[in-house]
Design a protein around this motif. Sequence first.
Motif, PDB file in Angstrom:
ATOM      1  N   PHE A 111       0.837  -1.200   0.000  1.00 43.57           N
ATOM      2  CA  PHE A 111       0.000   0.000   0.000  1.00 43.57           C
ATOM      3  C   PHE A 111       0.874   1.253   0.000  1.00 43.57           C
ATOM      4  O   PHE A 111       1.874   1.322   0.719  1.00 43.57           O
ATOM      5  CB  PHE A 111      -0.926   0.014   1.220  1.00 43.57           C
ATOM      6  N   THR A 112       0.489   2.215  -0.816  1.00 44.02           N
ATOM      7  CA  THR A 112       1.241   3.457  -0.943  1.00 44.02           C
ATOM      8  C   THR A 112       0.278   4.641  -1.002  1.00 44.02           C
ATOM      9  O   THR A 112      -0.936   4.477  -1.093  1.00 44.02           O
ATOM     10  CB  THR A 112       2.107   3.452  -2.215  1.00 44.02           C
ATOM     11  N   ALA A 323      -8.249   0.201  11.925  1.00 44.71           N
ATOM     12  CA  ALA A 323      -7.394   0.907  10.966  1.00 44.71           C
ATOM     13  C   ALA A 323      -6.031   1.208  11.579  1.00 44.71           C
ATOM     14  O   ALA A 323      -5.001   1.165  10.875  1.00 44.71           O
ATOM     15  CB  ALA A 323      -8.076   2.195  10.506  1.00 44.71           C
ATOM     16  N   THR A 324      -5.993   1.507  12.878  1.00 41.61           N
ATOM     17  CA  THR A 324      -4.718   1.724  13.562  1.00 41.61           C
ATOM     18  C   THR A 324      -3.824   0.502  13.424  1.00 41.61           C
ATOM     19  O   THR A 324      -2.630   0.610  13.107  1.00 41.61           O
ATOM     20  CB  THR A 324      -4.964   2.039  15.052  1.00 41.61           C
ATOM     21  N   ASP A 325      -4.388  -0.669  13.661  1.00 40.78           N
ATOM     22  CA  ASP A 325      -3.597  -1.895  13.526  1.00 40.78           C
ATOM     23  C   ASP A 325      -3.083  -2.065  12.093  1.00 40.78           C
ATOM     24  O   ASP A 325      -1.934  -2.482  11.883  1.00 40.78           O
ATOM     25  CB  ASP A 325      -4.439  -3.108  13.923  1.00 40.78           C
ATOM     26  N   LEU A 326      -3.920  -1.750  11.106  1.00 38.63           N
ATOM     27  CA  LEU A 326      -3.483  -1.852   9.713  1.00 38.63           C
ATOM     28  C   LEU A 326      -2.325  -0.897   9.439  1.00 38.63           C
ATOM     29  O   LEU A 326      -1.333  -1.264   8.796  1.00 38.63           O
ATOM     30  CB  LEU A 326      -4.647  -1.539   8.769  1.00 38.63           C
ATOM     31  N   LEU A 327      -2.435   0.326   9.917  1.00 39.62           N
ATOM     32  CA  LEU A 327      -1.385   1.325   9.693  1.00 39.62           C
ATOM     33  C   LEU A 327      -0.070   0.897  10.345  1.00 39.62           C
ATOM     34  O   LEU A 327       1.005   1.004   9.738  1.00 39.62           O
ATOM     35  CB  LEU A 327      -1.829   2.680  10.239  1.00 39.62           C
ATOM     36  N   VAL A 328      -0.147   0.430  11.588  1.00 36.59           N
ATOM     37  CA  VAL A 328       1.062   0.002  12.288  1.00 36.59           C
ATOM     38  C   VAL A 328       1.680  -1.203  11.578  1.00 36.59           C
ATOM     39  O   VAL A 328       2.908  -1.297  11.435  1.00 36.59           O
ATOM     40  CB  VAL A 328       0.745  -0.315  13.760  1.00 36.59           C
ATOM     41  N   ARG A 329       0.844  -2.117  11.111  1.00 37.04           N
ATOM     42  CA  ARG A 329       1.360  -3.260  10.351  1.00 37.04           C
ATOM     43  C   ARG A 329       2.087  -2.803   9.093  1.00 37.04           C
ATOM     44  O   ARG A 329       3.047  -3.453   8.645  1.00 37.04           O
ATOM     45  CB  ARG A 329       0.220  -4.196   9.967  1.00 37.04           C
ATOM     46  N   ALA A 330       1.652  -1.683   8.510  1.00 42.02           N
ATOM     47  CA  ALA A 330       2.285  -1.156   7.297  1.00 42.02           C
ATOM     48  C   ALA A 330       3.482  -0.272   7.613  1.00 42.02           C
ATOM     49  O   ALA A 330       4.080   0.299   6.700  1.00 42.02           O
ATOM     50  CB  ALA A 330       1.259  -0.384   6.478  1.00 42.02           C
ATOM     51  N   GLY A 331       3.828  -0.151   8.899  1.00 41.34           N
ATOM     52  CA  GLY A 331       5.028   0.592   9.275  1.00 41.34           C
ATOM     53  C   GLY A 331       4.799   2.044   9.638  1.00 41.34           C
ATOM     54  O   GLY A 331       5.770   2.779   9.873  1.00 41.34           O
ATOM     55  N   LEU A 506     -11.900   2.954   6.259  1.00 42.33           N
ATOM     56  CA  LEU A 506     -11.158   4.102   6.780  1.00 42.33           C
ATOM     57  C   LEU A 506      -9.705   4.074   6.312  1.00 42.33           C
ATOM     58  O   LEU A 506      -9.145   5.116   5.931  1.00 42.33           O
ATOM     59  CB  LEU A 506     -11.228   4.110   8.308  1.00 42.33           C
ATOM     60  N   PHE A 507      -9.092   2.899   6.325  1.00 43.63           N
ATOM     61  CA  PHE A 507      -7.699   2.763   5.875  1.00 43.63           C
ATOM     62  C   PHE A 507      -7.542   3.265   4.439  1.00 43.63           C
ATOM     63  O   PHE A 507      -6.644   4.058   4.130  1.00 43.63           O
ATOM     64  CB  PHE A 507      -7.270   1.302   5.998  1.00 43.63           C
ATOM     65  N   HIS A 508      -8.424   2.837   3.560  1.00 42.44           N
ATOM     66  CA  HIS A 508      -8.336   3.259   2.157  1.00 42.44           C
ATOM     67  C   HIS A 508      -8.640   4.757   2.017  1.00 42.44           C
ATOM     68  O   HIS A 508      -8.034   5.439   1.176  1.00 42.44           O
ATOM     69  CB  HIS A 508      -9.282   2.427   1.294  1.00 42.44           C
ATOM     70  N   ARG A 509      -9.566   5.267   2.838  1.00 40.37           N
ATOM     71  CA  ARG A 509      -9.845   6.701   2.775  1.00 40.37           C
ATOM     72  C   ARG A 509      -8.638   7.511   3.246  1.00 40.37           C
ATOM     73  O   ARG A 509      -8.333   8.572   2.694  1.00 40.37           O
ATOM     74  CB  ARG A 509     -11.061   7.033   3.639  1.00 40.37           C
ATOM     75  N   ALA A 514      -4.516  11.290   2.047  1.00 41.53           N
ATOM     76  CA  ALA A 514      -3.078  11.571   2.082  1.00 41.53           C
ATOM     77  C   ALA A 514      -2.546  11.895   0.694  1.00 41.53           C
ATOM     78  O   ALA A 514      -1.574  12.643   0.542  1.00 41.53           O
ATOM     79  CB  ALA A 514      -2.325  10.374   2.660  1.00 41.53           C
ATOM     80  N   SER A 515      -3.190  11.361  -0.330  1.00 44.13           N
ATOM     81  CA  SER A 515      -2.775  11.592  -1.714  1.00 44.13           C
ATOM     82  C   SER A 515      -3.391  12.850  -2.325  1.00 44.13           C
ATOM     83  O   SER A 515      -3.130  13.162  -3.487  1.00 44.13           O
ATOM     84  CB  SER A 515      -3.144  10.376  -2.572  1.00 44.13           C
ATOM     85  N   GLY A 516      -4.225  13.556  -1.560  1.00 39.06           N
ATOM     86  CA  GLY A 516      -4.766  14.816  -2.049  1.00 39.06           C
ATOM     87  C   GLY A 516      -6.270  14.934  -2.059  1.00 39.06           C
ATOM     88  O   GLY A 516      -6.796  16.045  -2.257  1.00 39.06           O
TER      89      GLY A 516
END
Length: 539
Positions: A111-112, A323-331, A506-509, A514-516
Motif C-alpha cells: 500500500f502506498t 485501521a490503527t492496527d493496519l497502519l502500524v502493520r504497514a510501518g 477508513l484505511f483506504h480513505r 493523504a494523496s490529495g
Amino acid sequence: MNAPLTPRTIRIHPSDNVVVVVNDGGLPAGTALPGGPTLVQAVPQGHKVALTDLPAGTEVRRYDVVIGHTAVDIPAGGWVNEQRLVMPGARSFDNLPAPQPPADLPPLDGFTFLGFRNADGSVGTRNLLAVTTTVQCVAGVLEFAVERIRKDLLPHYPNVDGVVGLTHSYGCGVAIDAPDAIIPIRTVRNLASNPNFGGEVMVLSLGCEKLQPERLFPANAIPIQASSDTRGTGSAGPQGVPPLSGGETQSGAGGSTVVLQEEKHVGFMSMIDSILTQAKTHLERLNARQRTTCPVSELVVGVQCGGSDAFSGVTANPAVGFATDLLVRAGATVMFSENTEVRDAVDQLTRRAATPEVADAIVRELAWYDAYLARGQADRSANTTPGNKKGGLSNIVEKAMGSIVKSGNGPIHGVIAPGEKVTQKGLIFAATPASDFICGTLQLAAGMNLHVFTTGRGTPYGLAECPVIKVATRNDLARRWHDLMDINAGRIASGEATIEELGWELFHRLLAVASGEKTWAERWGLHNDLVLFNPAPVT
C-alpha cells in the motif's frame, strides 16, 4: 400503518449487566427487549438499560469493567444514567500489570500514497506555506497578510495547497523561564517543522516579546525533546527540563524572519510588503515540489475523539482501532492521546507496553497530569460534558473504556510528552490534554500529517494545517450532517457493516486523503484555532 418497532440493543461483553439502546429516538416504556427485560420507562438512544435488578450499591459493568455503583435501586428494564451511578475512584498507579505486550502484528505490504517528500526525510500530505508567530501581538497583522498572500500570490503557485498562519496566545506576559514553559515553547517550535510545511520556516515577530525568534529557534533546535531518549520511550515528562539556551536564529534554506518593530518598517503596508516578499521566496520553493509515491510507513496519523457518546466505543472508535492496527502493520506511526480519557484504562496501557521503560513513561505522564489537575482543584471527572451525558456516557470511566479502543490491539511502542516531536514508528501514546483543540495542536507539533476524529454528538472540527477525516458514530448524525462527516460508522450498530469492513474503508480513505483527496472540512474551509497547552504561570 407504521411497521412495528424492532428494538435493538448492544451488549459489549457477556459479563456486562447493562445494554445500550441502538434505535434512533430511543425506546418507549413497555418495550420488550429481545431476550431481555421490558423497559419500565422510556430510554433514550445510547443510554443503558439494566438487564437484571440492580439494588443500590451494585457494580454496573460495561466493557467488562466496573463503570460505577448504583446510587439507588434500579429494576430490570430500568434506565441506568449518571444520576443513578456513583463513579469509582481512580485506579492507583501501584501494582499495575507488568508489560505483557501482544505480539507484533504481521507486516502489511503493498500500500502506498502520493505525498511530498521533505529534505529532513519526513513526508507531507499537503504542500502548505506556514507562517509561525512568536507572539499573539502580531496575529492581526498576519491575518491581513495571509489574506493578501491567498488572494494575490497563491494563484501564481498552483502546486501550493494553501497558506496558514500559526497564531497562538503565547509569547509574552508569561513566566517564560518557569520549568513548565518548555511545553508551549517546544510546541510552537515543533509546529513550524510539521511535514505538511515542506521545511519552509517563516517567522513573524513583533520585536519586544519574551519569546524572541532566537529563543524559539536556537541553533540546531528543531526538534527539541524533553530528554536524551530520542526514541520517545523514556520521556522525563514536562517537568525537570533544562531551560532553553540562546543562540543564533535557525538558519538553512527554509528559514526567514520578519520583525515588525525594525526601523525599516515605516507604516503598516511596509510590514505587509516585507511579509509578502519573504512569502514569495518560500512559495517558489514549495511550488517546485511534486507528489511522489510513498510507502504507508511515512504516515504519522493522530487519532482523537470529540463530542463522544455511548456509541463511540461501539462503532467509530473500534473501526479506528482496526485501521490503527493496519497502519502500524504497514510501518506507519499512529498517535493516540487524551490523558483523562485513557487514565482509567492505565492497567490496559501498561500491560500493552512494549517494554518496562514504555510502561514507566505512561505512568509518569499520567501521574504528572493527575498532579496538574490537582493543582487546579480538579480531577478526571471534570472531563465529561453535558453532551457526553446526553449521549449516554455516565462518567469518565465509561468514556475512557470507549476511547482507548482507538489505539487498536497491538503493543504500545513509545511515549512522548506534550509538545515533543515523535521520532519512531509504531503505536505511540502522545500524552496530551483531552481538549480537542489542544490535543490536535500537540499532535500537529508531534509531526502529524493526517488526522482521524470520531464524534457522536457532532462537531465541525477541522485543522487548516492537516486534513481531518471525521467519523460519525451514529446513522442519524451521518444523515443529518451528511456534508460534514466523511465516514459513517453507525452502520456497525445497525448491522449494515462490520468493524473490520469499516476499518478497511477508513484505511483506504486515509490513503486517498493523504494523496490529495479533500475532506469535508477542507472543502468548506472549516478549521479550529491552534491552542497551546501552557501549565506555566501567566504574569
